[in-house]
Write an enzyme that holds these catalytic residues in place. Structure first.
Site, PDB file in Angstrom:
ATOM      1  CE  LYS A  35       5.315   1.086  -8.610  1.00  0.00           C
ATOM      2  NZ  LYS A  35       3.910   1.287  -8.869  1.00  0.00           N
TER       3      LYS A  35
HETATM    4  C1  LIG Z   1       2.633   1.969  -8.758  1.00  0.00           C
HETATM    5  C2  LIG Z   1       1.340   1.288  -8.692  1.00  0.00           C
HETATM    6  C3  LIG Z   1       0.264   1.630  -9.536  1.00  0.00           C
HETATM    7  C4  LIG Z   1       0.260   2.853 -10.403  1.00  0.00           C
HETATM    8  O1  LIG Z   1       1.282   3.006 -11.289  1.00  0.00           O
HETATM    9  P1  LIG Z   1       1.645   4.462 -11.855  1.00  0.00           P
HETATM   10  O2  LIG Z   1       2.554   4.172 -12.987  1.00  0.00           O
HETATM   11  O3  LIG Z   1       2.269   5.242 -10.764  1.00  0.00           O
HETATM   12  O4  LIG Z   1       0.360   5.096 -12.326  1.00  0.00           O
HETATM   13  C5  LIG Z   1      -0.880   0.873  -9.480  1.00  0.00           C
HETATM   14  N1  LIG Z   1      -0.998  -0.162  -8.643  1.00  0.00           N
HETATM   15  C6  LIG Z   1      -0.015  -0.504  -7.796  1.00  0.00           C
HETATM   16  C7  LIG Z   1      -0.212  -1.668  -6.890  1.00  0.00           C
HETATM   17  C8  LIG Z   1       1.175   0.205  -7.783  1.00  0.00           C
HETATM   18  O5  LIG Z   1       2.151  -0.143  -6.935  1.00  0.00           O
END
Ligand SMILES: *Cc1c(COP(=O)(O)O)cnc(C)c1O
Length: 376
Positions: free
Chosen positions: A192
């Site tokens: 991210k």
């Molecule tokens: C990555 C993501 C999540 C979940 O995050 P995690 O930390 O992997 O549980 C939720 N919503 C969106 C849109 C994402 O891109």
């Protein structure tokens, strides 16, 4: 040329290695693995960065979304509207809480939840809207907040992909994505825009009472030690991850600028081609932080292009190949294919190119030349 990667975490780490290593060493030296001082420091740092009154760190972005939803008085069967074109985590937590997910189509230009489709889907059972700021660009929050006010709905922003993006309202005020709705969730998954080196997440809100409720929920429903007032969960950001995030947060704006710069180079090289639609930025330049750089390939062979790029050693991906309404887990007889014309088209047209903070001009040129060579 350096080997092209979808996300180059190693290159980024090399540039902040000393601070990251020192943060991790501090945790090891002080044995403060859980709820240590670095977690508290990170909470304060992120509150300041976002302009949020409360940040509640937790274990991952999926938990963050679930816990945010648990903070409201939602009952089984209450309807929660969200986008058909997103990662499954968003709809998964709605279903896990025995709420009824109502998937709706997205806007063709931004890929974000469609305002007309939300309005059409609202029923007396609707209690909340979950806009996802997809690929790094905030959804149309002015319109969403207006609908929420009119119909008395909660707005839970899934900000996993857009941390640091700005959203400018029609009244001219500018806020960070994630502090416009009633509550927001984010993820610090390594890839991210603000990623740690494991799992991590956070919830943010400006509502004092809600923040208090959420702090108990993340900690087994405890507000006083060993007194469990509500059913909670165990969801913690560990100190090592908080240390990594403290080291990276001061660079987040630079990281997002590096992504924006790479995106604008991609877009100029691929502009005005009959088979390519480059990403649309609805607001000002700082409103899109390009978690993904996603093209639409129209009137040409998207899958053939993908194979061509892979053959040349260029990683690329389809986010997302299947609409959520067509996923086995989320089938609902109320959905009609004609309700999802945009999502159904996007899943066949989109392709995401390598996007990270370490892309150089030589790599970008090789990627765009390779795309144009295939499409000619
Ligand atoms: C990555 C993501 C999540 C979940 O995050 P995690 O930390 O992997 O549980 C939720 N919503 C969106 C849109 C994402 O891109």
């Amino acid at each position: 040329m350096k080997k092209i990667q979808m996300v180059d975490l190693k290159g980024q780490y090399e540039r902040i290695k000393e601070t990251v290593n020192a943060s991790i060493q501090e945790v090891l030296d002080t044995n403060t693995y859980i709820n240590g001082p670095l977690v508290h420091t990170f909470q304060k740092n992120l509150e300041e960065y976002l302009g949020a009154k409360h940040v509640i760190p937790c274990a991952n972005g999926t938990d963050a979304l679930q816990i945010a939803m648990m903070g409201f008085d939602l009952k089984p069967g209450d309807e929660v509207i969200t986008a058909d074109f997103t990662f499954a985590a968003t709809v998964e937590v709605i279903a896990l809480l025995q709420l009824t997910p109502v998937l709706v189509d997205v806007e063709e230009d931004t890929f974000n939840i469609s305002i007309a489709a939300i309005e059409k889907a609202i029923t007396p059972k609707t209690k909340a809207i979950v806009p996802v700021h997809l690929f790094g660009q905030a959804a149309n929050m002015d319109a969403i907040m207006a609908l929420a006010k009119k119909h008395n709905l909660y707005v839970i922003e899934d900000n996993a992909q857009a941390i640091g993006a700005n959203y400018k309202s029609a009244d001219g005020s500018k806020k960070k994505a994630g502090i416009i709705g009633h509550v927001a969730s984010t993820s610090f998954f390594p890839s991210k825009n603000l990623g740690c080196y494991g799992d991590g997440g956070a919830i943010f809100t400006n509502d004092d009472a809600l923040a208090h409720t959420l702090r108990g929920i993340v900690n087994h429903g405890m507000y006083v030690r060993y007194h469990h007032d509500v059913v909670g969960v165990n969801s913690r950001l560990d100190s090592i991850q908080a240390g990594v995030l403290n080291a990276k947060l001061p660079h987040l704006d630079n990281y997002n600028e590096a992504r924006q710069l790479a995106a604008s180079k991609y877009s100029s090289a691929l502009a005005n081609h009959k088979n390519i639609i480059t990403p649309f930025i609805a607001g000002e330049k700082d409103s899109h932080v390009f978690h993904q750089y996603t093209l639409r390939i129209v009137g040409a062979d998207r899958d053939g292009l993908m194979q061509h790029l892979l053959d040349k050693g260029i990683p690329c991906a389809i986010y997302y190949p299947i609409p959520l309404h067509a996923q086995k887990a989320y089938l609902d007889p109320r959905y009609k294919e004609e309700d999802f014309p945009i999502t159904n088209r996007l899943v066949k047209e989109v392709i995401s190119l390598p996007m990270h903070t370490e892309l150089d001009d030589e790599q970008i040129k090789f990627i765009t030349d390779s795309i144009l060579e295939f499409l000619n």
